[in-house]
Scaffold this active site. Sequence first.
Site, mmCIF file in Angstrom:
data_model
loop_
_atom_site.group_PDB
_atom_site.id
_atom_site.type_symbol
_atom_site.label_atom_id
_atom_site.label_comp_id
_atom_site.label_asym_id
_atom_site.label_seq_id
_atom_site.Cartn_x
_atom_site.Cartn_y
_atom_site.Cartn_z
ATOM 1 N N GLY A 1 40.810 40.440 32.644
ATOM 2 C CA GLY A 1 40.119 40.051 33.876
ATOM 3 C C GLY A 1 40.704 38.754 34.394
ATOM 4 O O GLY A 1 41.812 38.381 34.015
ATOM 5 N N ASN A 2 39.980 38.078 35.269
ATOM 6 C CA ASN A 2 40.446 36.765 35.727
ATOM 7 C C ASN A 2 39.243 35.912 36.104
ATOM 8 O O ASN A 2 38.095 36.344 35.959
ATOM 9 C CB ASN A 2 41.437 36.905 36.883
ATOM 10 N N ARG A 3 39.499 34.714 36.600
ATOM 11 C CA ARG A 3 38.427 33.722 36.739
ATOM 12 C C ARG A 3 37.655 33.782 38.062
ATOM 13 O O ARG A 3 36.771 32.973 38.299
ATOM 14 C CB ARG A 3 39.028 32.314 36.606
ATOM 15 N N SER A 4 37.990 34.713 38.913
ATOM 16 C CA SER A 4 37.314 34.746 40.215
ATOM 17 C C SER A 4 35.805 34.993 40.046
ATOM 18 O O SER A 4 35.387 35.719 39.155
ATOM 19 C CB SER A 4 37.946 35.860 41.050
ATOM 20 N N VAL B 1 35.711 40.838 40.339
ATOM 21 C CA VAL B 1 36.913 40.876 39.509
ATOM 22 C C VAL B 1 36.997 42.227 38.824
ATOM 23 O O VAL B 1 36.062 42.611 38.112
ATOM 24 C CB VAL B 1 36.807 39.820 38.376
#
Length: 396
Positions: free
Chosen positions: A208-211, A196
């Site tokens: 950011g994100n949840r990957s 990410v």
Amino acid sequence: MLKGKTVVLGITGGIAAYKAAEIASKLTQAGARVEVVMTDAAMKFITPLTLRNITGRPVVTDMFEINSEWSVEHIALSEAADAVLIAPATANTIAKFALGIADNMLTSVVLATKAPVIIACAMNDNMYANPATQENIEKLRDRGFKIIEPAYGRLASGKQGKGRLTDLETIIRKVDEVLGGKGDLTGRRIVVTAGVTQEPLDPVRHLGNRSSGKMGFAIAEAARDRGADVTLIAAPVSLADPAGMTVVHVRTAAQMKAAVDKAVKQADALIMAAAVADYQPKTIAKGKIKKESKDSLTLELVRTPDILGEVKGNFIKVGFAAESEDPVGNAKKKLASKKLDMIVANDITAPGSGFDVDTNKVTIIEKGGKAEELPLLSKREVAEKILDRVAKRMGR
Ligand code: CTP
């Protein structure tokens, strides 16, 4: 590499034992001499006669068979073996291997052999996850046994879980590799992105994100195992660097773009599994942003570079499309607009799919091809399916 080699195929007592017949058949057809050893429990699931007919060789089941062609049978078999494959390997037999128990023909052969031993695990998911089994597998791995992890899917109990014998191609490929065979991606240079990107707001915070990065890491590891020369460009994740490849650490989308543009100069394929931020803060505050007495905060964001859309060069381009609505329709648009050879669409709302899980439910769409929906698979299996298509495009 299988031609003329002796492979001892050990079958233990699990429901997947029926698949051993097909493994024996594939090995035999590839030119190997297959010596089957079955445990008593295995014979409850499949008969020695089936294996005998497939291999054209007597099947060994009894440690003390008087009429056997092998003198001091377990020693002779263990010496004749170029490789030993246990498929399926149950938790019970794995535990015996870990302890060095030799209470039947198969465990005796394994204890006596100097040949490489490959263990294709298959069992109930709870038995696989049990720390006892995990510790046994670790012990064997440390001693140089090649472990083929079970796959995710429908189990004998009817529920879904990690425990199913993995696909037979992967097993045969592993035997071939152990015997010195080269994988179908040997000599190919593959760049994989994962993780990410983080777009900083100030010295403390980022967008950011949840990957989790697991999908990209699985692709990089699978490509390495198939012989490719892999460069993994990794944005921050909580996964250890895989061995046997070049790992380039980056943080932002801009850094990832620079790393990708450099790495693809030599590449035969680029697989962009990274979850790249589409926007970054217009400015990065030098000091930590203080809340002071403000009730709201407005951030101005600007687009990041579209790494995959802008990358130039004559190599295979594979993208991912994580979608919450109409995954196939949206993925097809991205395939065309980014001029890709292949796109992997996943519906992040589907159970078992998406973030921080070990499974994925994807549809693969190739340029000029139909959308192929795959069942729920482990990320490693999805990786193999993607690489099957990449290898095919490379003419392998
Ligand atoms: N990608 C990229 N550069 C970006 C954003 C994404 O290279 N700045 C790559 C991803 O790694 C992935 C593919 O492009 O392989 C995803 O395409 P994209 O249209 O950017 O997907 P989303 O970011 O999900 O787009 P949208 O929000 O429009 O659905």
